[in-house]
Write a protein that holds these residues in place. Structure first.
Motif, PDB file in Angstrom:
ATOM      1  N   TRP A 198       0.838  -1.202   0.000  1.00 39.13           N
ATOM      2  CA  TRP A 198       0.000   0.000   0.000  1.00 39.13           C
ATOM      3  C   TRP A 198       0.873   1.252   0.000  1.00 39.13           C
ATOM      4  CZ3 TRP A 198      -3.533  -2.178   4.428  1.00 39.13           C
ATOM      5  CH2 TRP A 198      -4.474  -3.054   3.876  1.00 39.13           C
ATOM      6  N   LEU A 199       2.059   1.145   0.596  1.00 41.72           N
ATOM      7  CA  LEU A 199       2.954   2.304   0.663  1.00 41.72           C
ATOM      8  C   LEU A 199       3.384   2.753  -0.731  1.00 41.72           C
ATOM      9  CD1 LEU A 199       4.392   4.199   2.655  1.00 41.72           C
ATOM     10  CD2 LEU A 199       6.359   2.649   2.580  1.00 41.72           C
ATOM     11  N   PHE A 200       3.570   1.818  -1.651  1.00 42.52           N
ATOM     12  CA  PHE A 200       3.936   2.208  -3.010  1.00 42.52           C
ATOM     13  C   PHE A 200       2.808   3.024  -3.648  1.00 42.52           C
ATOM     14  CE2 PHE A 200       4.185   1.475  -7.615  1.00 42.52           C
ATOM     15  CZ  PHE A 200       5.457   1.966  -7.859  1.00 42.52           C
ATOM     16  N   ASP A 201       1.569   2.642  -3.407  1.00 45.06           N
ATOM     17  CA  ASP A 201       0.420   3.390  -3.921  1.00 45.06           C
ATOM     18  C   ASP A 201       0.414   4.815  -3.362  1.00 45.06           C
ATOM     19  OD1 ASP A 201      -1.541   2.882  -5.796  1.00 45.06           O
ATOM     20  OD2 ASP A 201      -3.018   2.144  -4.369  1.00 45.06           O
ATOM     21  N   ILE A 202       0.695   4.938  -2.073  1.00 46.95           N
ATOM     22  CA  ILE A 202       0.770   6.255  -1.438  1.00 46.95           C
ATOM     23  C   ILE A 202       1.874   7.093  -2.087  1.00 46.95           C
ATOM     24  CG2 ILE A 202       1.344   7.458   0.720  1.00 46.95           C
ATOM     25  CD1 ILE A 202       0.074   5.030   2.196  1.00 46.95           C
ATOM     26  N   ALA A 203       3.026   6.473  -2.308  1.00 48.52           N
ATOM     27  CA  ALA A 203       4.162   7.198  -2.893  1.00 48.52           C
ATOM     28  C   ALA A 203       3.848   7.697  -4.296  1.00 48.52           C
ATOM     29  CB  ALA A 203       5.394   6.298  -2.907  1.00 48.52           C
ATOM     30  N   VAL A 204       3.204   6.865  -5.098  1.00 51.91           N
ATOM     31  CA  VAL A 204       2.833   7.278  -6.449  1.00 51.91           C
ATOM     32  C   VAL A 204       1.940   8.512  -6.394  1.00 51.91           C
ATOM     33  CG1 VAL A 204       1.491   6.614  -8.494  1.00 51.91           C
ATOM     34  CG2 VAL A 204       3.129   5.001  -7.496  1.00 51.91           C
ATOM     35  N   CYS A 205       0.970   8.508  -5.477  1.00 50.58           N
ATOM     36  CA  CYS A 205       0.075   9.655  -5.336  1.00 50.58           C
ATOM     37  C   CYS A 205       0.830  10.904  -4.882  1.00 50.58           C
ATOM     38  CB  CYS A 205      -1.029   9.339  -4.333  1.00 50.58           C
ATOM     39  SG  CYS A 205      -2.271   8.191  -4.950  1.00 50.58           S
ATOM     40  N   LEU A 206       1.661  10.772  -3.871  1.00 48.93           N
ATOM     41  CA  LEU A 206       2.400  11.925  -3.366  1.00 48.93           C
ATOM     42  C   LEU A 206       3.306  12.523  -4.435  1.00 48.93           C
ATOM     43  CD1 LEU A 206       3.376  10.655   0.203  1.00 48.93           C
ATOM     44  CD2 LEU A 206       1.676  12.403  -0.352  1.00 48.93           C
ATOM     45  N   ASN A 207       3.850  11.680  -5.307  1.00 52.92           N
ATOM     46  CA  ASN A 207       4.749  12.149  -6.355  1.00 52.92           C
ATOM     47  C   ASN A 207       4.029  12.853  -7.499  1.00 52.92           C
ATOM     48  OD1 ASN A 207       7.166  11.379  -5.213  1.00 52.92           O
ATOM     49  ND2 ASN A 207       7.299   9.443  -6.316  1.00 52.92           N
ATOM     50  N   ASP A 208       2.699  12.820  -7.494  1.00 55.22           N
ATOM     51  CA  ASP A 208       1.963  13.548  -8.526  1.00 55.22           C
ATOM     52  C   ASP A 208       1.070  14.622  -7.920  1.00 55.22           C
ATOM     53  OD1 ASP A 208       1.087  13.833 -11.383  1.00 55.22           O
ATOM     54  OD2 ASP A 208      -0.846  13.428 -10.456  1.00 55.22           O
ATOM     55  N   TRP A 209       0.257  14.261  -6.961  1.00 55.75           N
ATOM     56  CA  TRP A 209      -0.703  15.200  -6.382  1.00 55.75           C
ATOM     57  C   TRP A 209      -0.030  16.278  -5.533  1.00 55.75           C
ATOM     58  CZ3 TRP A 209      -5.893  15.393  -7.334  1.00 55.75           C
ATOM     59  CH2 TRP A 209      -6.433  14.315  -8.054  1.00 55.75           C
ATOM     60  N   CYS A 210       1.111  15.968  -4.959  1.00 61.69           N
ATOM     61  CA  CYS A 210       1.670  16.840  -3.925  1.00 61.69           C
ATOM     62  C   CYS A 210       3.038  17.396  -4.290  1.00 61.69           C
ATOM     63  CB  CYS A 210       1.738  16.074  -2.598  1.00 61.69           C
ATOM     64  SG  CYS A 210       0.137  15.415  -2.073  1.00 61.69           S
ATOM     65  N   MET A 235      10.460   4.815  -0.585  1.00 68.18           N
ATOM     66  CA  MET A 235       9.395   4.421  -1.497  1.00 68.18           C
ATOM     67  C   MET A 235       8.996   5.569  -2.421  1.00 68.18           C
ATOM     68  SD  MET A 235       8.001   1.553  -2.187  1.00 68.18           S
ATOM     69  CE  MET A 235       8.265   0.631  -0.670  1.00 68.18           C
ATOM     70  N   LEU A 236       9.151   6.797  -1.951  1.00 69.63           N
ATOM     71  CA  LEU A 236       8.932   7.937  -2.840  1.00 69.63           C
ATOM     72  C   LEU A 236       9.940   7.911  -3.992  1.00 69.63           C
ATOM     73  CD1 LEU A 236       8.306  10.625  -0.099  1.00 69.63           C
ATOM     74  CD2 LEU A 236       6.638   9.912  -1.823  1.00 69.63           C
ATOM     75  N   ARG A 237      11.150   7.513  -3.699  1.00 67.50           N
ATOM     76  CA  ARG A 237      12.151   7.354  -4.755  1.00 67.50           C
ATOM     77  C   ARG A 237      11.762   6.213  -5.690  1.00 67.50           C
ATOM     78  NH1 ARG A 237      17.751   7.992  -1.292  1.00 67.50           N
ATOM     79  NH2 ARG A 237      18.695   7.254  -3.242  1.00 67.50           N
ATOM     80  N   ALA A 238      11.208   5.137  -5.138  1.00 68.08           N
ATOM     81  CA  ALA A 238      10.768   4.011  -5.963  1.00 68.08           C
ATOM     82  C   ALA A 238       9.664   4.430  -6.921  1.00 68.08           C
ATOM     83  CB  ALA A 238      10.282   2.870  -5.071  1.00 68.08           C
ATOM     84  N   GLY A 239       8.710   5.214  -6.424  1.00 66.54           N
ATOM     85  CA  GLY A 239       7.621   5.665  -7.279  1.00 66.54           C
ATOM     86  C   GLY A 239       8.107   6.531  -8.421  1.00 66.54           C
ATOM     87  N   ALA A 240       9.045   7.430  -8.134  1.00 66.63           N
ATOM     88  CA  ALA A 240       9.601   8.280  -9.182  1.00 66.63           C
ATOM     89  C   ALA A 240      10.416   7.461 -10.180  1.00 66.63           C
ATOM     90  CB  ALA A 240      10.465   9.376  -8.564  1.00 66.63           C
ATOM     91  N   LEU A 241      11.170   6.490  -9.670  1.00 72.93           N
ATOM     92  CA  LEU A 241      11.978   5.640 -10.540  1.00 72.93           C
ATOM     93  C   LEU A 241      11.088   4.856 -11.500  1.00 72.93           C
ATOM     94  CD1 LEU A 241      14.755   4.373 -11.270  1.00 72.93           C
ATOM     95  CD2 LEU A 241      14.278   2.644  -9.504  1.00 72.93           C
ATOM     96  N   ARG A 242      10.010   4.292 -10.983  1.00 71.79           N
ATOM     97  CA  ARG A 242       9.116   3.484 -11.829  1.00 71.79           C
ATOM     98  C   ARG A 242       8.617   4.281 -13.037  1.00 71.79           C
ATOM     99  NH1 ARG A 242       5.105   2.898 -14.948  1.00 71.79           N
ATOM    100  NH2 ARG A 242       3.207   1.772 -14.432  1.00 71.79           N
ATOM    101  N   ARG A 264      13.367  14.660 -12.692  1.00 67.00           N
ATOM    102  CA  ARG A 264      13.415  15.786 -11.749  1.00 67.00           C
ATOM    103  C   ARG A 264      12.834  15.394 -10.398  1.00 67.00           C
ATOM    104  NH1 ARG A 264      11.822  18.756 -16.360  1.00 67.00           N
ATOM    105  NH2 ARG A 264       9.626  18.642 -15.732  1.00 67.00           N
ATOM    106  N   VAL A 265      11.697  14.702 -10.421  1.00 69.39           N
ATOM    107  CA  VAL A 265      11.074  14.281  -9.157  1.00 69.39           C
ATOM    108  C   VAL A 265      12.022  13.372  -8.386  1.00 69.39           C
ATOM    109  CG1 VAL A 265       9.143  13.037  -8.108  1.00 69.39           C
ATOM    110  CG2 VAL A 265       8.731  14.527 -10.078  1.00 69.39           C
ATOM    111  N   GLY A 312       9.346  19.626  -9.682  1.00 67.47           N
ATOM    112  CA  GLY A 312       9.379  18.311  -9.044  1.00 67.47           C
ATOM    113  C   GLY A 312       9.512  18.370  -7.543  1.00 67.47           C
ATOM    114  N   ARG A 313       9.478  19.582  -6.972  1.00 73.35           N
ATOM    115  CA  ARG A 313       9.637  19.711  -5.527  1.00 73.35           C
ATOM    116  C   ARG A 313       8.343  19.385  -4.783  1.00 73.35           C
ATOM    117  NH1 ARG A 313      12.319  24.842  -6.825  1.00 73.35           N
ATOM    118  NH2 ARG A 313      14.570  24.520  -6.782  1.00 73.35           N
TER     119      ARG A 313
END
Length: 325
Positions: free
Chosen positions: A228-240, A277-284, A312-313, A246-247
């Protein structure tokens, strides 16, 4: 949501008749996205979305379609797939959700009302965080299993393919981050992360709002069982984040996490691993955008996304400690 396969009016009429959707009024290709063929289908009984799946197989697709039916039954606002009338059985109470159009797997789902919010505020981010937590909890008893097909195994396969299209500096970052994610995935902290069905692609353009109300999550065709944490990270990397730089936007991040935590508090292992995991989401998404740009498929209305955005993210996530937990 590009158009890879042209669907004729006759094809649409045959499908609408098979699903008892009424007479076809309009069939219109949807621009945007890069995975599947999508059309808006308007009939005498309502508005729908017709999707032809260009990469996913007949064997893989039941996971996604039945997940959407499951979430809809648990009061999560998602496009509900339409079944062939009379096809429900004791073993498959949902009925036959998967169709064939132009020789390809296809499905028809209800069209959500509203529009995407492409410039979200903290209020929008809180609504997404709240509903994402509810979606995760609703999926706990979903009986089907399929891994995240764009998870770590796919990254390991795809990075060597895209490296020849990167600069030495980019190549070093890709290889270093991939090594880190493999190391983290082998850790005991990672093994402790709660898992279940995730959306895995819940960007701003995959959520609908109508007059400030969140009216639905859609495009579940990257979903799979993962943390579930990966799902959260994907959202934070776009919505927030600020799209230009990319900041991280702290106010939106805090609003999202507070709302999510109010429904499902993060476990200790999740708090520990959120920065990586935020780094994982950006990497993906950097990997997949490099792949889509440099190894494209022919399609009408296709426009690949810019891979440098998620580079950038990722660089921002590497450079800055996570400050909101």
């Amino acid at each position: 949501m590009a158009v890879f396969t042209e669907v004729s009016q006759d094809d649409a009429r045959d499908l609408a008749a098979k699903l008892a959707l009424g007479e076809v009024r309009e069939l219109r290709g949807i621009q945007g996205g890069i995975e599947n063929t999508n059309y808006f289908l308007t009939t005498s009984t309502g508005e729908f979305v017709l999707t032809l799946f260009e990469r996913l197989s007949f064997e893989q697709l039941p996971f996604y379609l039945h997940l959407m039916k499951h979430l809809a039954a648990h009061a999560i606002p998602v496009p509900e797939p339409h079944a062939t009338p009379g096809s429900a059985t004791a073993d498959n109470p949902d009925g036959r959700l998967l169709q064939t159009v132009c020789g390809k797997p296809a499905a028809v789902v209800g069209k959500l009302r509203g529009k995407s919010e492409l410039a979200p505020t903290a209020v929008h981010c809180a609504a997404v965080g709240d509903m994402l937590a509810r979606m995760h909890l609703a999926g706990r008893d979903y009986p089907h299993m399929q891994p995240n097909l764009r998870g770590l195994a796919w990254w390991n396969e795809t990075v060597p393919v895209v490296l020849e299209h990167t600069t030495p500096e980019q190549s070093a970052l890709l290889k270093g981050e991939l090594a880190l994610q493999n190391h983290v995935a082998a850790s005991s902290a990672y093994a402790a992360l709660p898992c279940g069905p995730i959306h895995a692609d819940l960007f701003r353009d995959n959520v609908m709002f109508d007059d400030g109300e969140l009216t639905g999550f859609f495009d579940f065709y990257f979903a799979g069982v993962d943390t579930w944490l990966f799902d959260i990270a994907v959202c934070l990397n776009d919505w927030c984040i600020d799209l230009a730089t990319g900041r991280q936007d702290d106010a939106r991040t805090q609003a999202f996490l507070r709302a999510y935590n109010a429904v499902r508090p993060l476990a200790a292992a999740e708090r520990q691993l959120l920065p990586v995991m935020l780094r994982a989401g950006a990497l993906r998404f950097w990997i997949s955008r490099l792949w889509d740009l440099h190894l494209p498929r022919e399609a009408s209305m296709l426009k690949a996304h810019d891979p440098t955005h998620f580079e950038r993210v990722l660089r921002q996530r590497v450079a800055q400690a996570y400050r909101t937990l």
